[in-house]
Design a protein around this motif. Structure first.
Motif, PDB file in Angstrom:
ATOM      1  N   GLY A  15      -4.241  -4.346   7.344  1.00  0.00           N
ATOM      2  CA  GLY A  15      -3.901  -4.741   5.983  1.00  0.00           C
ATOM      3  C   GLY A  15      -3.743  -3.597   4.997  1.00  0.00           C
ATOM      4  O   GLY A  15      -3.453  -3.827   3.822  1.00  0.00           O
ATOM      5  N   TYR A  16      -3.935  -2.356   5.439  1.00  0.00           N
ATOM      6  CA  TYR A  16      -3.776  -1.194   4.558  1.00  0.00           C
ATOM      7  C   TYR A  16      -2.351  -1.148   4.015  1.00  0.00           C
ATOM      8  O   TYR A  16      -1.391  -1.388   4.738  1.00  0.00           O
ATOM      9  CB  TYR A  16      -4.084   0.100   5.339  1.00  0.00           C
ATOM     10  N   VAL A  17      -2.206  -0.848   2.719  1.00  0.00           N
ATOM     11  CA  VAL A  17      -0.884  -0.751   2.098  1.00  0.00           C
ATOM     12  C   VAL A  17      -0.653   0.686   1.664  1.00  0.00           C
ATOM     13  O   VAL A  17      -1.484   1.286   0.974  1.00  0.00           O
ATOM     14  CB  VAL A  17      -0.760  -1.704   0.887  1.00  0.00           C
ATOM     15  N   VAL A  18       0.486   1.236   2.074  1.00  0.00           N
ATOM     16  CA  VAL A  18       0.873   2.586   1.677  1.00  0.00           C
ATOM     17  C   VAL A  18       2.067   2.484   0.740  1.00  0.00           C
ATOM     18  O   VAL A  18       2.947   1.647   0.920  1.00  0.00           O
ATOM     19  CB  VAL A  18       1.177   3.483   2.907  1.00  0.00           C
ATOM     20  N   GLU A  19       2.078   3.329  -0.294  1.00  0.00           N
ATOM     21  CA  GLU A  19       3.143   3.349  -1.296  1.00  0.00           C
ATOM     22  C   GLU A  19       3.899   4.660  -1.139  1.00  0.00           C
ATOM     23  O   GLU A  19       3.287   5.717  -1.069  1.00  0.00           O
ATOM     24  CB  GLU A  19       2.489   3.264  -2.679  1.00  0.00           C
ATOM     25  N   THR A  20       5.218   4.577  -1.079  1.00  0.00           N
ATOM     26  CA  THR A  20       6.030   5.774  -0.890  1.00  0.00           C
ATOM     27  C   THR A  20       7.368   5.629  -1.596  1.00  0.00           C
ATOM     28  O   THR A  20       7.813   4.514  -1.869  1.00  0.00           O
ATOM     29  CB  THR A  20       6.251   6.050   0.621  1.00  0.00           C
ATOM     30  N   GLU A  21       7.988   6.741  -1.895  1.00  0.00           N
ATOM     31  CA  GLU A  21       9.326   6.733  -2.482  1.00  0.00           C
ATOM     32  C   GLU A  21      10.394   6.609  -1.406  1.00  0.00           C
ATOM     33  O   GLU A  21      11.549   6.359  -1.705  1.00  0.00           O
ATOM     34  CB  GLU A  21       9.555   8.013  -3.291  1.00  0.00           C
TER      35      GLU A  21
END
Length: 45
Positions: A15-21
């Motif tokens: 369930g980990y969420v990573v944010e990236t461009e």
């Protein structure tokens, strides 16, 4: 100033969420919580 669009990817195992461009996660990305590979992530936006 130009606003950058952020993309979110969720680990299907923990369930980990990573944010990236970036539009896609790097193929060698590893989940920092459970060690899952990039193929175990789903784009959620």
């Amino acid at each position: 100033m130009e606003e950058k669009k952020l993309h979110h990817f969720k680990c299907l195992l923990c369930g980990y969420v990573v944010e990236t461009e970036d539009e896609e996660l790097p193929s060698d990305y590893i989940c920092p919580l459970c060690g899952a590979s990039a193929s175990d992530f789903q784009k959620i936006d």
